[in-house]
Design an enzyme around this catalytic site. Structure first.
Site, PDB file in Angstrom:
ATOM      1  N   HIS A 335       0.844  -1.188   0.000  1.00 42.91           N
ATOM      2  CA  HIS A 335       0.000   0.000   0.000  1.00 42.91           C
ATOM      3  C   HIS A 335       0.878   1.236   0.000  1.00 42.91           C
ATOM      4  CE1 HIS A 335      -2.941   2.996   1.500  1.00 42.91           C
ATOM      5  NE2 HIS A 335      -3.811   2.235   0.882  1.00 42.91           N
ATOM      6  N   ASP A 394      -7.942  -4.997  -0.418  1.00 41.13           N
ATOM      7  CA  ASP A 394      -8.356  -5.710  -1.629  1.00 41.13           C
ATOM      8  C   ASP A 394      -8.043  -7.200  -1.565  1.00 41.13           C
ATOM      9  OD1 ASP A 394      -9.342  -3.440  -3.107  1.00 41.13           O
ATOM     10  OD2 ASP A 394      -7.267  -2.798  -3.300  1.00 41.13           O
TER      11      ASP A 394
END
Length: 457
Positions: A335, A394
């Site tokens: 991320h 996700d």
């Protein structure tokens, strides 16, 4: 002689192919120039942090600390208006209640509502859920789209036509528009999906009336399913997904898109439609679909899902671009801000696993856990990259949607249905506090040329 001279072609695409070659020849920028001019590609600093572009009261995405000029990894935190997302979700789970509407109130108004304020706000949202008269037939059914995100964007733009105050950007009108669009997004999404199924999948068209007493999560499942049946456990899990996806700071691509469009003075419908277009991208909201695609490759390529070495070998082949979609990416890992952990992924995994236990989905969840556990060491082994990485939201959201029986083409639209709350909060904050059109600079690296008259070329 240039390729365009005396070119012959038989189809439109052949003509475009010829023009494309001409385009490529004249549009290359040497990657070294970015370093030479210290260009912050993607508005990122050299250490991966985002270029500071504004101030906000809405959200804090906290994934590292800077100690004596160096980033130090920490457990991730997501803070909505000063409230830790972990506490928001925990209170909803412990008390078995729906929390997305409360989260919308918090993001818009900056404080948690009282019971009376929340009930009033829920009633206001319920008043706005239905679409304008004739909207479903004229805007959605007559021109269905294979891609629900595109249909949602065009539908939001179409709402402009039904608004007598569409260009009025006073806070009173902006708040009304925000509440109206937030309330209508699930209705647009579900009807766009049913229209797509009728047109392209040969299914019967079903349009259920809205039940105003249902929560956002309940209403989505109720209107999406042909028999309108769902369990409270399913609806509360979907509600959690909506809470976790509602906001993620002003720097994420879709929110920044919304703020950039807002800074130009454009109308709310254009700003929100632009944000939907941004979220559609596979590098942003579309990533959960890529995780599910990757999971399918792993399931087919690994005989024994419990054999960690076999799984690790397959992951190595993915990184070497030998398997999967040949991108070399392990989707769902890493991320831009979070380092040790993404709190959304942690919360989602903990709660979703409880429902997955004893079902066909349990093995898939465990396989994703194995991917999450093995990936950092494999990246370090193959790329010499020791940067701390963890699973992002996700990694598990797609499988949770699948467990809820939600079709893949609605994974990203559901993200948009949730995130509209954050977009609305940021748009109004930009109107109140921005004051300038957002306009970063680009360094021109082409040299001035002597103009050649057409007769001499």
């Amino acid at each position: 002689m240039r390729v365009l001279n005396n070119a012959t072609y038989t189809t439109k695409q052949a003509a475009i192919n010829i023009l494309c070659e001409e385009f490529k020849k004249n549009n290359h920028i040497d990657a070294e120039l970015y370093k030479y001019f210290d260009v912050k590609r993607g508005l990122r600093n050299a250490d991966g942090t985002g270029v500071l572009a504004g101030l906000t009261l809405i959200c804090n995405v906290h994934g590292y600390v800077v100690n004596e000029g160096e980033k130090e990894p920490i457990e991730g935190e997501l803070i909505y208006r000063g409230n830790n997302i972990k506490n928001i979700v925990k209170d909803c789970v412990d008390n078995k209640r729906y929390g997305y509407e409360e989260t919308v109130y918090l993001l818009l108004f900056g404080v948690l509502p009282s019971k009376q304020e929340l009930e009033y706000f829920k009633n206001v949202l319920a008043m706005y859920r239905d679409l304008p008269e004739g909207f479903i037939e004229d805007i959605i059914l007559k021109t269905p789209s294979k891609n629900i995100m595109n249909k949602m964007a065009s539908s939001v733009l179409s709402l402009y036509t039904y608004d007598d105050y569409a260009d009025n950007t006073s806070i009173e009108q902006e708040l009304r528009k925000a509440i109206e669009i937030i309330a209508k997004m699930p209705t647009i999404m579900v009807n766009a999906y049913h229209a797509k199924c009728k047109k392209y999948d040969g299914k019967s068209l079903v349009i259920h009336p809205i039940k105003p007493e249902e929560s956002f999560a309940q209403s989505i499942l109720s209107t999406l399913r042909y028999d309108r049946q769902y369990t409270e456990e399913e609806a509360r899990l979907l509600d959690m997904m909506l809470i976790l996806h509602a906001e993620h700071g002003g720097g994420n691509n879709s929110t920044f898109t919304c703020r950039t469009l807002t800074s130009s003075g454009t109308d709310a419908y254009s700003a929100y439609a632009g944000a939907i277009g941004s979220l559609k991208g596979p590098r942003h909201g579309g990533a959960n679909i890529k995780v599910m695609e990757m999971l399918g490759y792993i399931e087919k390529g690994v005989k024994d899902w419990n054999d960690e070495e076999e799984v690790a070998d397959f992951l190595r082949r993915i990184i070497r671009k030998e398997e999967g979609d040949k991108s070399g990416l392990i989707y769902g890992m890493g991320h831009a801000v979070y380092t040790k952990s993404d709190p959304r992924a942690v919360i989602l995994k903990q709660n979703a696993m409880k429902l997955a236990e004893g079902t066909d989905f349990e093995a898939q969840f465990k396989l994703l856990e194995t991917v999450e556990r093995l990936t950092p060491a494999i990246f370090a082994e193959l790329k010499g990259d020791t940067k701390v990485i963890s699973a992002n939201v996700d990694m598990y959201s797609g499988l949770v949607y699948k467990m809820l029986g939600i079709p893949e083409e609605l994974f990203t639209p559901l993200f948009a249905v949730s995130r509209i709350a954050g977009w609305a909060a940021h748009r109004m904050e930009e109107i109140l506090t921005g004051g300038r059109i957002i306009r970063p600079g680009y360094k021109a690296v082409t040299k001035e040329k002597k103009y050649i008259p057409l007769s001499e070329r």
